[in-house]
Design an enzyme around this catalytic site. Sequence first.
Site, PDB file in Angstrom:
ATOM      1  N   HIS A  85       8.520  84.266  73.276  1.00 49.89           N
ATOM      2  CA  HIS A  85       7.931  82.936  73.420  1.00 49.89           C
ATOM      3  C   HIS A  85       8.961  81.805  73.384  1.00 49.89           C
ATOM      4  CE1 HIS A  85       4.171  85.030  72.921  1.00 49.89           C
ATOM      5  NE2 HIS A  85       4.586  85.537  71.774  1.00 49.89           N
ATOM      6  N   ILE A 136       6.500  82.777  77.481  1.00 47.44           N
ATOM      7  CA  ILE A 136       5.063  82.525  77.624  1.00 47.44           C
ATOM      8  C   ILE A 136       4.474  82.008  76.317  1.00 47.44           C
ATOM      9  CG2 ILE A 136       4.818  84.280  79.407  1.00 47.44           C
ATOM     10  CD1 ILE A 136       3.611  86.131  77.257  1.00 47.44           C
ATOM     11  N   GLY A 193      -0.751  84.251  72.741  1.00 44.62           N
ATOM     12  CA  GLY A 193      -2.179  84.396  73.004  1.00 44.62           C
ATOM     13  C   GLY A 193      -3.012  83.687  71.953  1.00 44.62           C
ATOM     14  N   ASP A 223       4.818  83.363  64.147  1.00 48.66           N
ATOM     15  CA  ASP A 223       5.041  84.418  65.136  1.00 48.66           C
ATOM     16  C   ASP A 223       6.381  84.162  65.813  1.00 48.66           C
ATOM     17  OD1 ASP A 223       5.087  86.248  67.176  1.00 48.66           O
ATOM     18  OD2 ASP A 223       2.984  85.996  67.709  1.00 48.66           O
TER      19      ASP A 223
END
Length: 748
Positions: free
Chosen positions: A519, A535, A538, A514
């Site tokens: 991120h 961040i 998830g 990803d």
Amino acid sequence: MVLYRTVVCRRTLEEPSPLRLHLTSLGREYALAFGERGASVIVNDLGGDIKGGGKSSAAADKVVEEIKAKGGKAVANYDSVEDGEKLIQTALDTFGRIDVSPSSYLFLYRILRDRSFARTSDLDWDLIHRVHLRGSFLVTRAAWNHMKNQKFGRIIMTSSAAGIYGNFGQANYSAAKLGLLGLANTLAIEGKKYNIHCNTIAPTAGSRLTQTVMPPDLLDSLKAEYVAPLVLWLCHEECKENGSLFEVGAGWIGKLRWERTLGKIVRHKNQNMSPEDVRDKWDQICDFTDATKPANIQESLQSLVEVLSKVDDGEGILANPTSAMASTGSEAVGKVLPQMTFTYTHMHCILYALGVGMSTKDPDQLKFLYEGHDDFSCLPTFGVIPAQSSMLEGGLSSVPGLSFDPTRLLHGEQYLELYKPLPTSGTLTSKASIADILDKGSGAVILLDVHTYSNQELVCYNQFSVFIVGAGGFGGKRSSDKASTVPAPNRAPDAVVEDETSRDQAALYRLSGDWNPLHINPSFASTISGFKAPILHGLCSFGFAARHVLKQYAGNDVSRFKSIKVRFVKPVLPGQRLQTEMWKEGNRIHLLCKVKETGAVVLSGAYIDLHAAPGASVNAVPAEAGGLQSDLVFAEIGRRIKDLGAELVKKVNGIFGWEITKGGKIAAQWSKSNVRSASLFTGNGALHKGPYTGKADVTFIVADEDFMEVVMGKLNPQKAFFAGKLKVRGNIMMSQKLEMILKDYAKL
């Protein structure tokens, strides 16, 4: 109309905090209210008239006496708001520091110089801006570093309806008051990481400024005491509101937000844009049907990014994906996406394990980190990795009409089910289809089903629920029976596991595929997505929580992992601690994942289903009176095996299993077992009731009522499979021989 400027700071934990006010009716009400709740109050008022002239200490002294008479602490101060440093220093010298909740450090000032715009002098303009806007800047700046150092602050700016809507004769005042809103919005952004919140109120209350222009009965309805409770709440440490605007008066409170039309692109690539182009599209430009509600500058700028993209593509259509979703939403359901292939080695399994927090510090985790380990295994949640390419690598965008900006895509929910432990290397093929599209108003939800195979054998099934910001409002349905979560039990958790994410956790996890810059790139995270820092993925939090359950309740035995479902709630910052709370109910483990430092819920509505441990009993779901409908079918299977077993063995040469569910759980017919299976063995064959102790070649998982619909020919098996009603574990090609077992009775 009452006109004020307000700044609020924090209370100390060691002693009551200072509260300093310029006295209007609201200011007096605030001072008394905060004083009653334990605040140490500094009362300030120059005592001038509404035009800023004169000076007196009487008003401030009177309020100080009222506060002291009720047992509170208060001191008078008479400095100008332009002497911001002096005001702050008075608070520090008198009470030690600036603080809030429930006490506050509050500044108010009132002054009017109303003139029609043509008659507004430089003095009228400058004086209003000095007091209301510049004064707010000076006082807030003086207090700002104290709040930053304390990691806490509450600031209230007081605007007015004149600032929001404009008002005849108040050009100077309206400009200053709306300027306060802009100042407050920026302070809310800059102060957020220091736990400094800034909100704006536009109060309507009777005061010295309005008593000459409002009738007595109206003044009585607009008491300042109907405004103070909002201010006290916004100052409280439990209040998380930040960057908001409220109108308040007469006991009513309303929150305001910006609204914007979808607009219309009137420019075309390599063509001039003319006023006539604007004229011809004016009605659409001004049409608030399906209006958007941008909440920050990132959302505002994002529309321009979409416009540039559409112009470059030669499109002159709406700058919002809503219309495309409206025209293709229902038609896209059932569409099959391009097939994706994923080849991996043991290195990918190890890298993923490190990405979700595995460490050699725990000897039990070595089996996931060392390819030479006797029991080297791939973590079950690695199953999302080969499937995610269907979502991330252009799969969704390949469906006509589903074009959208990937930066507006949020991961909402995730379901993963394994039909066998994942191999530690190999080539997997994923086949995806759109299960449903939902209209959530502010956005659209796409349910993407992905079945992943090793050769022809079904290995795992994923359902990605993705939320497209701004794509809602197209009139579609709001919910689907193809996706659901389950709340955690209403009792204390049975187990709690804490784990620390590393500062580089997101940088490590993204190596599993990803590559979203959200991120890793601070500038992208801040500018495009509005986060103060990159961040965590998830699905990284998802991996953390799953391995907590796997260790706690399955001893890290990957063969016991069956499925997991989660809803993603809030992001995690790399370096924060994750806390997983778990509740065991049979072989289902409910879980709730939180950020330890803040208590914010990260994963909710989540559960993991485990296969029963060898030899262990399983909690049963009681069958309804009369047993299961499918019992009749299995009785027929038993009869046919008894009569034609040897012949069937030659034709089928395999072991079939069934898990019949009821009410979402595997149902039981006997001995409290929650598995009802039929298996065809070698020799003459046999029908076995209860869990099969060996390994079936292929297992069908289906609800009792759906099973009967398939058997009776009312539900097409292929449609049932793609709709998620009929699931297959094991060798899917062998399922074609099922008809030989059921013969004429079944239509499979």
